[in-house]
Scaffold this motif. Structure first.
Motif, PDB file in Angstrom:
ATOM      1  N   ASP A 112       0.538   4.238  -2.544  1.00  0.00           N
ATOM      2  CA  ASP A 112       0.470   5.654  -2.164  1.00  0.00           C
ATOM      3  C   ASP A 112       1.455   6.473  -2.995  1.00  0.00           C
ATOM      4  OD1 ASP A 112      -1.362   4.883  -0.270  1.00  0.00           O
ATOM      5  OD2 ASP A 112       0.024   5.079   1.434  1.00  0.00           O
TER       6      ASP A 112
ATOM      7  N   ASP B 290       0.828  -1.215   0.000  1.00  0.00           N
ATOM      8  CA  ASP B 290       0.000   0.000   0.000  1.00  0.00           C
ATOM      9  C   ASP B 290       0.862   1.265   0.000  1.00  0.00           C
ATOM     10  OD1 ASP B 290      -2.307  -1.483  -0.023  1.00  0.00           O
ATOM     11  OD2 ASP B 290      -2.763  -1.213   2.115  1.00  0.00           O
TER      12      ASP B 290
ATOM     13  N   HIS C  82      -7.573  -0.412  -1.146  1.00  0.00           N
ATOM     14  CA  HIS C  82      -6.660   0.696  -0.878  1.00  0.00           C
ATOM     15  C   HIS C  82      -6.447   1.534  -2.131  1.00  0.00           C
ATOM     16  CE1 HIS C  82      -3.614   2.799   1.491  1.00  0.00           C
ATOM     17  NE2 HIS C  82      -2.907   2.861   0.376  1.00  0.00           N
TER      18      HIS C  82
END
Length: 272
Positions: A140, A136, A179
């Motif tokens: 990001d 994740d 996510h």
């Protein structure tokens, strides 16, 4: 840097180019701070595509969609897909994963022997969440750079060991999908044609299929994703077959297996 593309598949709708070009423009904005509020949009179907996970370079004329490694910058003005190795460790990076590496009954780390990559242990909910947290962070970074989608590779790791199940893979990739969506990014199903009709479980938005023409699997992908399928072939015969059968519907490209850059002796890129 990324490694050679994964010819992972085992023998085991539609938008015209003009309409695709019309929708690309709104997709090119970098994610905002309120990315969760953004609409998640897959790449335009049947758009010019280039697979640049080996080394980024100026996209050829006619390209609207590019896939690049998460360590690279996106291509300006195009729809960009961010490649991450989500199910296996980079060669030499085993120490970064600690006890999250898959081990056999003797305690030995399990490797994908073809690529020399240690498999990640996604068998329990707790470990899936720990592994997802690391991936994740890469997602990001993709969002922060302005990528539009993410391509998590090696979804089909379970096909290379009897220690991981399909249900493990689906549960883990759903964490990544949730996510990615929260960051305003679409997310690809990389290979694994049998998952294509189970999108409600996986949460995946489009497909990136290596050698589906080679293995007669392109129809398996369109069954679940309609024309939202990007195809990479590595053999000219399979490429010509894929173009004949799906070239008027899907994004199809022929690349050299090392996904090299123009100027390299082995560089190959053709489109339908």
């Amino acid at each position: 840097m990324p490694f050679n593309p994964r010819a992972r598949t085992r023998a085991f709708t539609a938008a015209a180019v003009a309409s695709a070009a019309a929708v690309v423009g709104p997709l090119l904005l970098a994610p905002t701070a309120d990315a969760a509020a953004q609409a998640v949009v897959p790449p335009p179907a049947h758009a010019g595509f280039d697979y640049q996970i080996g080394s980024p370079y100026t996209p050829p004329a006619g390209v609207q969609v590019v896939s690049r490694d998460h360590t690279a910058a996106p291509a300006a003005g195009l729809y960009n897909i961010c490649y991450v190795n989500a199910f296996q460790a980079q060669p030499g990076a085993e120490s970064e994963w600690g006890d999250l590496l898959l081990r056999d009954a003797k305690g030995n780390v399990v490797y994908d022997e073809d690529w020399g990559e240690a498999m990640l242990d996604i068998r329990t909910d707790a470990k899936r969440k720990q592994i997802a947290a690391k991936v994740d962070a890469w997602i990001d970074g993709c969002a922060g750079k302005g990528f539009n989608a993410v391509e998590p590779d090696n979804l089909d790791t379970f096909d290379r060991t009897n220690l991981i199940s399909e249900s493990n893979a689906k549960a883990y990739v759903k964490l990544l999908a949730d996510h990615a969506h929260a960051k305003g990014l679409a997310i690809a199903q990389k290979n694994t044609p049998g998952f294509s009709t189970d999108r409600a479980t996986t949460g995946l938005d489009f497909a990136v299929a290596e050698e589906c023409g080679q293995w007669d699997e392109c129809g398996d992908y369109t069954a679940g994703f309609n024309d939202n399928v990007i195809v990479i072939e590595y053999q000219d015969k399979a490429f010509r077959k894929t173009c004949a059968e799906f070239g008027d519907r899907l994004s199809v490209v022929l690349r050299d297996v090392n996904v090299s850059a123009p100027g390299d002796s082995g560089y190959v890129r053709k489109t339908c």
